[in-house]
Design a protein around this motif. Sequence first.
Motif, PDB file in Angstrom:
ATOM      1  N   GLN A   1       0.830  -1.203   0.000  1.00 51.45           N
ATOM      2  CA  GLN A   1       0.000   0.000   0.000  1.00 51.45           C
ATOM      3  C   GLN A   1       0.867   1.258   0.000  1.00 51.45           C
ATOM      4  O   GLN A   1       0.596   2.208  -0.725  1.00 51.45           O
ATOM      5  CB  GLN A   1      -0.933  -0.001   1.214  1.00 51.45           C
ATOM      6  CG  GLN A   1      -1.769   1.245   1.352  1.00 51.45           C
ATOM      7  CD  GLN A   1      -2.757   1.432   0.219  1.00 51.45           C
ATOM      8  OE1 GLN A   1      -3.119   0.488  -0.483  1.00 51.45           O
ATOM      9  NE2 GLN A   1      -3.186   2.644   0.020  1.00 51.45           N
TER      10      GLN A   1
ATOM     11  N   LEU B   1      -6.066  -2.676  -0.204  1.00 54.83           N
ATOM     12  CA  LEU B   1      -5.329  -1.685  -0.970  1.00 54.83           C
ATOM     13  C   LEU B   1      -6.265  -0.548  -1.359  1.00 54.83           C
ATOM     14  O   LEU B   1      -7.421  -0.775  -1.686  1.00 54.83           O
ATOM     15  CB  LEU B   1      -4.729  -2.311  -2.237  1.00 54.83           C
ATOM     16  CG  LEU B   1      -3.705  -3.407  -2.005  1.00 54.83           C
ATOM     17  CD1 LEU B   1      -3.257  -3.992  -3.337  1.00 54.83           C
ATOM     18  CD2 LEU B   1      -2.501  -2.878  -1.239  1.00 54.83           C
ATOM     19  N   GLU B   2      -5.754   0.669  -1.332  1.00 48.93           N
ATOM     20  CA  GLU B   2      -6.587   1.831  -1.618  1.00 48.93           C
ATOM     21  C   GLU B   2      -6.482   2.263  -3.076  1.00 48.93           C
ATOM     22  O   GLU B   2      -6.501   3.444  -3.382  1.00 48.93           O
ATOM     23  CB  GLU B   2      -6.211   2.974  -0.674  1.00 48.93           C
ATOM     24  CG  GLU B   2      -6.511   2.639   0.771  1.00 48.93           C
ATOM     25  CD  GLU B   2      -6.068   3.721   1.731  1.00 48.93           C
ATOM     26  OE1 GLU B   2      -5.788   4.846   1.290  1.00 48.93           O
ATOM     27  OE2 GLU B   2      -5.999   3.427   2.928  1.00 48.93           O
TER      28      GLU B   2
END
Length: 124
Positions: free
Chosen positions: A78, A101-102
Amino acid sequence: MNSLLEVRSGPAYYACRANVLDTLDAKLSKGNIGKVLIIHGEKSWKAAQPFFPSLKNIETTFFTYSGECSDSEIERVQKAALELGVDASAAVSCSTSPNRLETRFIRISSSFQLWLPPVLHGHL
């Protein structure tokens, strides 16, 4: 209940055909993805690399993960994705958790599930 529960029951896109990876550049471009982090393990990349296309229109960074899906490893991935400012992350046959995860997430796999053939699928 004040917290949001998000459910993603499966990939938003699924493709199965010979040479499906040759469509990756166009699919990413169509999804307005110009910068992608390719996450892979050592063994998975050794197997996938001969078939992986050259992404001419996509800025690509390759990232080797440690081989485990631990909290610290997910945080490391990340951090790399955020520092690079990627539009999406793509995992090559690895167990990185997309929900942690962004970034938009794509899984490229031949063994994601035992009953599925080699596929390109993800949340574009």
